[in-house]
Scaffold this active site. Structure first.
Site, PDB file in Angstrom:
ATOM      1  N   ARG A  92      -7.350  42.863  42.026  1.00  0.00           N
ATOM      2  CA  ARG A  92      -7.850  41.652  41.353  1.00  0.00           C
ATOM      3  C   ARG A  92      -7.108  41.521  40.020  1.00  0.00           C
ATOM      4  O   ARG A  92      -6.689  42.498  39.401  1.00  0.00           O
ATOM      5  CB  ARG A  92      -9.354  41.706  41.138  1.00  0.00           C
ATOM      6  CG  ARG A  92      -9.906  42.683  40.100  1.00  0.00           C
ATOM      7  CD  ARG A  92      -9.807  44.134  40.480  1.00  0.00           C
ATOM      8  NE  ARG A  92     -10.376  44.372  41.809  1.00  0.00           N
ATOM      9  CZ  ARG A  92     -11.673  44.583  42.014  1.00  0.00           C
ATOM     10  NH1 ARG A  92     -12.520  44.570  40.985  1.00  0.00           N
ATOM     11  NH2 ARG A  92     -12.103  44.800  43.230  1.00  0.00           N
ATOM     12  N   ASP A  97     -17.223  43.751  33.900  1.00  0.00           N
ATOM     13  CA  ASP A  97     -18.539  44.218  34.334  1.00  0.00           C
ATOM     14  C   ASP A  97     -19.409  44.540  33.126  1.00  0.00           C
ATOM     15  O   ASP A  97     -18.945  45.178  32.169  1.00  0.00           O
ATOM     16  CB  ASP A  97     -18.394  45.514  35.154  1.00  0.00           C
ATOM     17  CG  ASP A  97     -17.738  45.289  36.512  1.00  0.00           C
ATOM     18  OD1 ASP A  97     -18.005  44.261  37.140  1.00  0.00           O
ATOM     19  OD2 ASP A  97     -16.924  46.146  36.910  1.00  0.00           O
TER      20      ASP A  97
HETATM   21  C1  ROI Z   1     -11.635  48.766  43.576  1.00  0.00           C
HETATM   22  C2  ROI Z   1     -12.384  49.586  42.532  1.00  0.00           C
HETATM   23  C3  ROI Z   1     -13.631  50.241  43.100  1.00  0.00           C
HETATM   24  N1  ROI Z   1     -11.526  50.635  42.038  1.00  0.00           N
HETATM   25  C4  ROI Z   1     -11.083  50.713  40.755  1.00  0.00           C
HETATM   26  N2  ROI Z   1     -10.264  51.734  40.385  1.00  0.00           N
HETATM   27  C5  ROI Z   1      -9.839  51.801  39.107  1.00  0.00           C
HETATM   28  N3  ROI Z   1      -9.025  52.828  38.727  1.00  0.00           N
HETATM   29  N4  ROI Z   1     -10.211  50.886  38.173  1.00  0.00           N
HETATM   30  C6  ROI Z   1     -11.019  49.857  38.483  1.00  0.00           C
HETATM   31  O1  ROI Z   1     -11.325  49.034  37.597  1.00  0.00           O
HETATM   32  C7  ROI Z   1     -11.492  49.742  39.819  1.00  0.00           C
HETATM   33  N5  ROI Z   1     -12.318  48.733  40.201  1.00  0.00           N
HETATM   34  C8  ROI Z   1     -12.789  48.637  41.434  1.00  0.00           C
HETATM   35  O2  ROI Z   1     -13.635  47.684  41.772  1.00  0.00           O
END
Ligand code: ROI
Length: 160
Positions: A92, A97
């Site tokens: 993305r 969040d």
């Molecule tokens: C795909 C998923 C679970 N993995 C991620 N992995 C990392 N390293 N950082 C993220 O922000 C992040 N966000 C997510 O939503």
């Protein structure tokens, strides 16, 4: 006003720029001030590995916005970054969040706070500890304890 913490993440379309721009946009949210921002960190993807590394950061806000109003504002910023959901947990351009909203524990359709996975995610805990090292979570768990269970591993701070 309420102290809250926001997790930022990107792994598409120049992730460092996406996160830096989003941090600037957080400074102009209504009834909200940006109190602190962590460094940016490069991190291996958690979950599906067939995607680019992420850039993550955490911001501390003081806000008078209610949780769902804050969420609306964050989702508007994500849309402005042309966030397109191809697949769940897929790449993305920008993820914002709500990690913590004061001491509140919220479980609504749209919002679960504290963020349900933050306790086991180094890419959240380490940037959070950089700006709030003595934080205690609403359930009484010190952030320092969670850190001791969560190795920094391949997480690396990105220079300014
Ligand atoms: C795909 C998923 C679970 N993995 C991620 N992995 C990392 N390293 N950082 C993220 O922000 C992040 N966000 C997510 O939503």
């Amino acid at each position: 006003s309420i102290r809250c913490y926001i997790g930022l993440g990107s792994n598409l379309e120049d992730p460092q720029a996406q996160v830096r721009t989003a941090l600037e946009q957080l400074t102009s949210l209504p009834d909200t001030e940006l109190v602190a921002a962590s460094s940016l960190y490069r991190s291996d993807p958690v979950g599906p590995q067939d995607q680019p590394d992420f850039v993550n950061a955490v911001a501390e806000l003081n806000t008078r916005l209610a949780p769902e109003a804050l969420l609306d504002e964050l989702q508007a910023i994500e849309q402005a970054h042309r966030r397109v959901r191809e697949r769940h947990w897929g790449p993305r351009t920008l993820d914002l969040d709500i990690l913590l909203y004061a001491e509140q524990q919220i479980e609504s359709e749209r919002l679960v706070v504290p963020h349900r996975f933050m306790r086991e995610r180094g890419f959240v805990l380490w940037p959070l500890a950089e700006i709030a090292p003595s934080l205690i979570l609403p359930d009484g768990t010190p952030l320092s304890k969670l850190l001791s269970l969560c190795p920094m591993g391949t997480l690396e701070k990105i220079g300014l």
